[in-house]
Write a protein that holds these residues in place. Structure first.
Motif, PDB file in Angstrom:
ATOM      1  N   ALA A 104       0.833  -1.204   0.000  1.00  0.00           N
ATOM      2  CA  ALA A 104       0.000   0.000   0.000  1.00  0.00           C
ATOM      3  C   ALA A 104       0.868   1.255   0.000  1.00  0.00           C
ATOM      4  O   ALA A 104       0.541   2.252  -0.653  1.00  0.00           O
ATOM      5  CB  ALA A 104      -0.929  -0.011   1.210  1.00  0.00           C
ATOM      6  N   ASP A 105       2.000   1.210   0.708  1.00  0.00           N
ATOM      7  CA  ASP A 105       2.901   2.366   0.740  1.00  0.00           C
ATOM      8  C   ASP A 105       3.514   2.620  -0.637  1.00  0.00           C
ATOM      9  O   ASP A 105       3.689   3.776  -1.042  1.00  0.00           O
ATOM     10  CB  ASP A 105       4.010   2.151   1.780  1.00  0.00           C
ATOM     11  CG  ASP A 105       3.500   2.275   3.209  1.00  0.00           C
ATOM     12  OD1 ASP A 105       2.444   2.907   3.400  1.00  0.00           O
ATOM     13  OD2 ASP A 105       4.153   1.721   4.110  1.00  0.00           O
ATOM     14  N   VAL A 106       3.853   1.561  -1.351  1.00  0.00           N
ATOM     15  CA  VAL A 106       4.398   1.707  -2.705  1.00  0.00           C
ATOM     16  C   VAL A 106       3.358   2.346  -3.618  1.00  0.00           C
ATOM     17  O   VAL A 106       3.673   3.223  -4.434  1.00  0.00           O
ATOM     18  CB  VAL A 106       4.847   0.340  -3.261  1.00  0.00           C
ATOM     19  CG1 VAL A 106       5.176   0.434  -4.755  1.00  0.00           C
ATOM     20  CG2 VAL A 106       6.065  -0.181  -2.499  1.00  0.00           C
ATOM     21  N   LEU A 107       2.125   1.923  -3.476  1.00  0.00           N
ATOM     22  CA  LEU A 107       1.047   2.494  -4.289  1.00  0.00           C
ATOM     23  C   LEU A 107       0.824   3.970  -3.951  1.00  0.00           C
ATOM     24  O   LEU A 107       0.580   4.788  -4.845  1.00  0.00           O
ATOM     25  CB  LEU A 107      -0.243   1.702  -4.079  1.00  0.00           C
ATOM     26  CG  LEU A 107      -0.219   0.251  -4.578  1.00  0.00           C
ATOM     27  CD1 LEU A 107      -1.516  -0.461  -4.186  1.00  0.00           C
ATOM     28  CD2 LEU A 107      -0.029   0.195  -6.080  1.00  0.00           C
ATOM     29  N   LYS A 108       0.932   4.310  -2.682  1.00  0.00           N
ATOM     30  CA  LYS A 108       0.773   5.715  -2.282  1.00  0.00           C
ATOM     31  C   LYS A 108       1.908   6.570  -2.852  1.00  0.00           C
ATOM     32  O   LYS A 108       1.697   7.714  -3.261  1.00  0.00           O
ATOM     33  CB  LYS A 108       0.724   5.826  -0.760  1.00  0.00           C
ATOM     34  CG  LYS A 108      -0.547   5.254  -0.148  1.00  0.00           C
ATOM     35  CD  LYS A 108      -0.495   5.303   1.374  1.00  0.00           C
ATOM     36  CE  LYS A 108      -1.727   4.655   1.978  1.00  0.00           C
ATOM     37  NZ  LYS A 108      -1.672   4.624   3.459  1.00  0.00           N
ATOM     38  N   ASP A 109       3.122   6.009  -2.875  1.00  0.00           N
ATOM     39  CA  ASP A 109       4.253   6.726  -3.474  1.00  0.00           C
ATOM     40  C   ASP A 109       4.020   6.949  -4.965  1.00  0.00           C
ATOM     41  O   ASP A 109       4.367   8.009  -5.504  1.00  0.00           O
ATOM     42  CB  ASP A 109       5.549   5.947  -3.266  1.00  0.00           C
ATOM     43  CG  ASP A 109       6.033   5.988  -1.814  1.00  0.00           C
ATOM     44  OD1 ASP A 109       5.591   6.885  -1.069  1.00  0.00           O
ATOM     45  OD2 ASP A 109       6.837   5.115  -1.439  1.00  0.00           O
ATOM     46  N   LEU A 110       3.432   5.956  -5.620  1.00  0.00           N
ATOM     47  CA  LEU A 110       3.102   6.097  -7.043  1.00  0.00           C
ATOM     48  C   LEU A 110       2.114   7.234  -7.247  1.00  0.00           C
ATOM     49  O   LEU A 110       2.275   8.060  -8.159  1.00  0.00           O
ATOM     50  CB  LEU A 110       2.518   4.789  -7.576  1.00  0.00           C
ATOM     51  CG  LEU A 110       1.877   4.874  -8.964  1.00  0.00           C
ATOM     52  CD1 LEU A 110       2.934   5.063 -10.033  1.00  0.00           C
ATOM     53  CD2 LEU A 110       1.038   3.631  -9.257  1.00  0.00           C
ATOM     54  N   ILE A 111       1.084   7.282  -6.413  1.00  0.00           N
ATOM     55  CA  ILE A 111       0.068   8.334  -6.529  1.00  0.00           C
ATOM     56  C   ILE A 111       0.714   9.709  -6.383  1.00  0.00           C
ATOM     57  O   ILE A 111       0.433  10.633  -7.158  1.00  0.00           O
ATOM     58  CB  ILE A 111      -1.030   8.131  -5.468  1.00  0.00           C
ATOM     59  CG1 ILE A 111      -1.825   6.854  -5.770  1.00  0.00           C
ATOM     60  CG2 ILE A 111      -1.965   9.337  -5.418  1.00  0.00           C
ATOM     61  CD1 ILE A 111      -2.767   6.442  -4.649  1.00  0.00           C
ATOM     62  N   LYS A 112       1.613   9.854  -5.411  1.00  0.00           N
ATOM     63  CA  LYS A 112       2.285  11.141  -5.207  1.00  0.00           C
ATOM     64  C   LYS A 112       3.121  11.515  -6.424  1.00  0.00           C
ATOM     65  O   LYS A 112       3.134  12.684  -6.850  1.00  0.00           O
ATOM     66  CB  LYS A 112       3.164  11.064  -3.957  1.00  0.00           C
ATOM     67  CG  LYS A 112       2.394  10.933  -2.660  1.00  0.00           C
ATOM     68  CD  LYS A 112       3.339  10.765  -1.478  1.00  0.00           C
ATOM     69  CE  LYS A 112       2.571  10.551  -0.183  1.00  0.00           C
ATOM     70  NZ  LYS A 112       3.490  10.307   0.970  1.00  0.00           N
ATOM     71  N   ALA A 113       3.826  10.532  -6.987  1.00  0.00           N
ATOM     72  CA  ALA A 113       4.668  10.798  -8.152  1.00  0.00           C
ATOM     73  C   ALA A 113       3.831  11.204  -9.360  1.00  0.00           C
ATOM     74  O   ALA A 113       4.205  12.108 -10.119  1.00  0.00           O
ATOM     75  CB  ALA A 113       5.502   9.563  -8.479  1.00  0.00           C
ATOM     76  N   ARG A 114       2.700  10.548  -9.542  1.00  0.00           N
ATOM     77  CA  ARG A 114       1.828  10.876 -10.686  1.00  0.00           C
ATOM     78  C   ARG A 114       1.242  12.277 -10.514  1.00  0.00           C
ATOM     79  O   ARG A 114       1.095  13.018 -11.484  1.00  0.00           O
ATOM     80  CB  ARG A 114       0.708   9.842 -10.799  1.00  0.00           C
ATOM     81  CG  ARG A 114       1.169   8.425 -11.083  1.00  0.00           C
ATOM     82  CD  ARG A 114       1.633   8.265 -12.500  1.00  0.00           C
ATOM     83  NE  ARG A 114       0.509   8.029 -13.409  1.00  0.00           N
ATOM     84  CZ  ARG A 114       0.572   8.223 -14.714  1.00  0.00           C
ATOM     85  NH1 ARG A 114       1.668   8.715 -15.252  1.00  0.00           N
ATOM     86  NH2 ARG A 114      -0.474   7.963 -15.489  1.00  0.00           N
ATOM     87  N   ARG A 115       0.912  12.633  -9.279  1.00  0.00           N
ATOM     88  CA  ARG A 115       0.393  13.980  -9.033  1.00  0.00           C
ATOM     89  C   ARG A 115       1.448  15.041  -9.326  1.00  0.00           C
ATOM     90  O   ARG A 115       1.161  16.087  -9.904  1.00  0.00           O
ATOM     91  CB  ARG A 115      -0.079  14.104  -7.586  1.00  0.00           C
ATOM     92  CG  ARG A 115      -1.453  13.522  -7.334  1.00  0.00           C
ATOM     93  CD  ARG A 115      -1.791  13.623  -5.870  1.00  0.00           C
ATOM     94  NE  ARG A 115      -3.171  13.236  -5.602  1.00  0.00           N
ATOM     95  CZ  ARG A 115      -3.622  12.889  -4.409  1.00  0.00           C
ATOM     96  NH1 ARG A 115      -2.793  12.866  -3.379  1.00  0.00           N
ATOM     97  NH2 ARG A 115      -4.871  12.547  -4.235  1.00  0.00           N
TER      98      ARG A 115
END
Length: 358
Positions: A104-115
């Motif tokens: 879940a933390d990896v996915l949250k990091d992805l979301i931040k990077a995409r933003r």
């Protein structure tokens, strides 16, 4: 030397048995301290695989390949293509990882990077849907115990924003259309007349047009749903302007009969250049996209009394009336009242259609 280690050409190797099976593997280090740690991790992994049936590391790329072989026939072609587009966008984040490392933390990091890259929330949500589909398959294969994407509260982390509808202005359209190639200009006009989505227009086949019944069959709309919309005189005239490419099915085509592509990017590049020129000359100009012509169709449909809001829902292919009701904001109170009535003039021609027939 510690037990279960030996050295070959200066490199430490592991040698041990698990359930009677001997394992030998390079630990890829010249440091005894590092070798001891890697030996412990390697032995734990193999014991888990052998004794408990846990899967070893599976690369993200292999997980996507397995998913693709399974899902390609389980969903519609448009959905599959959209998933692949999302998965291509996240390769840089996930290709170095095994599927077991995606948390879940990896996915949250992805979301931040995409933003940070300026990606819209709606696109990020589509990316997460594709990723979740791959992780579901990985769980089914037994590579992971559960799908970490399922536990994400997407509504909170990636809130879905309903974008404000802005209709393209006639003066701005007039500044752009003369500079478009005729086929792209016709495609935009066709969308304004029919309300079809871009994929539905570029995927329109001559065989889907019934001139006797005056209908257009949309074979693969959003969600691979089929629907039938009216063929107006203006729409028919636009179709007639497109030369047929022998042996190819597409109404709108390019080169050697291939389906027309890159419409959004072409229109976007041109409107940006026109906006820059207008700013230098201090001329008012409002940028617009191809999808805005679908909005314009909807508002003109209701303003003209061509049909009710429920008729419009069917023509646009909306799954819920709530989405269609956004267009009521562009009407006068009397127009809105008429649009919400089932007694709206079904089948009435719009002013644009009447102009074409006169």
């Amino acid at each position: 030397m510690p037990k279960n280690l030996y050295v070959r050409a200066g490199i430490y190797w592991a040698r041990f048995k698990v359930r009677g099976v001997e394992y030998r593997e390079s630990l890829r280090t010249r440091s005894e301290r590092v070798a001891v740690k890697r030996l412990a991790l390697l032995r734990e992994q193999i014991e888990d695989e052998s004794v408990f049936g846990a899967a070893g590391p599976v690369s993200w790329a292999d997980a996507v390949l397995s998913w693709s072989q399974r899902i390609s026939t389980a969903v519609g072609s448009q959905t599959y293509t959209r998933y692949l587009c999302s998965l291509r966008q996240v390769r840089g984040h996930f290709d170095p990882l095994s599927v077991q490392q995606i948390s879940a933390d990896v996915l949250k990091d992805l979301i931040k990077a995409r933003r940070r890259a300026g990606v819209k929330n709606a696109t990020i949500r589509r990316d997460l849907t594709a990723i979740s589909s791959v992780l579901d398959n990985a769980a089914d294969e037994g590579w992971i115990s559960d799908n970490p994407a399922v536990g994400l509260n997407r509504r909170r982390i990636v809130p879905e924003r309903i974008e404000r509808i802005v209709l393209p202005q006639e003066a701005s359209i007039a500044m752009v259309f003369p500079r478009l190639v005729p086929r792209v200009r016709d495609l935009c006009e066709f969308t304004r007349e029919t309300g079809l989505r871009l994929d539905e227009v570029t995927g329109l086949r001559h065989a889907s047009i019934d001139r006797n019944e005056r209908t257009i069959t949309v074979e693969k709309g959003k969600g691979d749903k089929l629907r039938v919309v009216p063929l107006t005189k203006i729409a028919e005239a636009i179709i007639d302007r497109q030369p047929r490419y022998i042996g190819k099915p597409w109404v709108f085509w390019k080169d050697k009969g291939q389906r027309l592509t890159e419409v959004s990017s072409r229109l976007g590049d041109l409107t940006r250049r026109v906006a820059q020129k207008a700013a230098r000359e201090e001329v008012e100009f409002h940028r617009f996209s191809h999808h805005d012509f679908r909005h314009l169709f909807a508002v003109e449909y209701l303003r003209s009394g061509r049909g009710s809001i429920y008729d419009l829902q069917g023509e646009l292919g909306h799954s819920t009336i709530t989405v269609t009701e956004r267009y009521l904001a562009f009407l006068t109170p009397d127009q809105a009242k008429s649009a919400k009535s089932v007694m709206a003039q079904r089948g009435a021609h719009s002013p644009r259609s009447e102009a074409a027939s006169s």
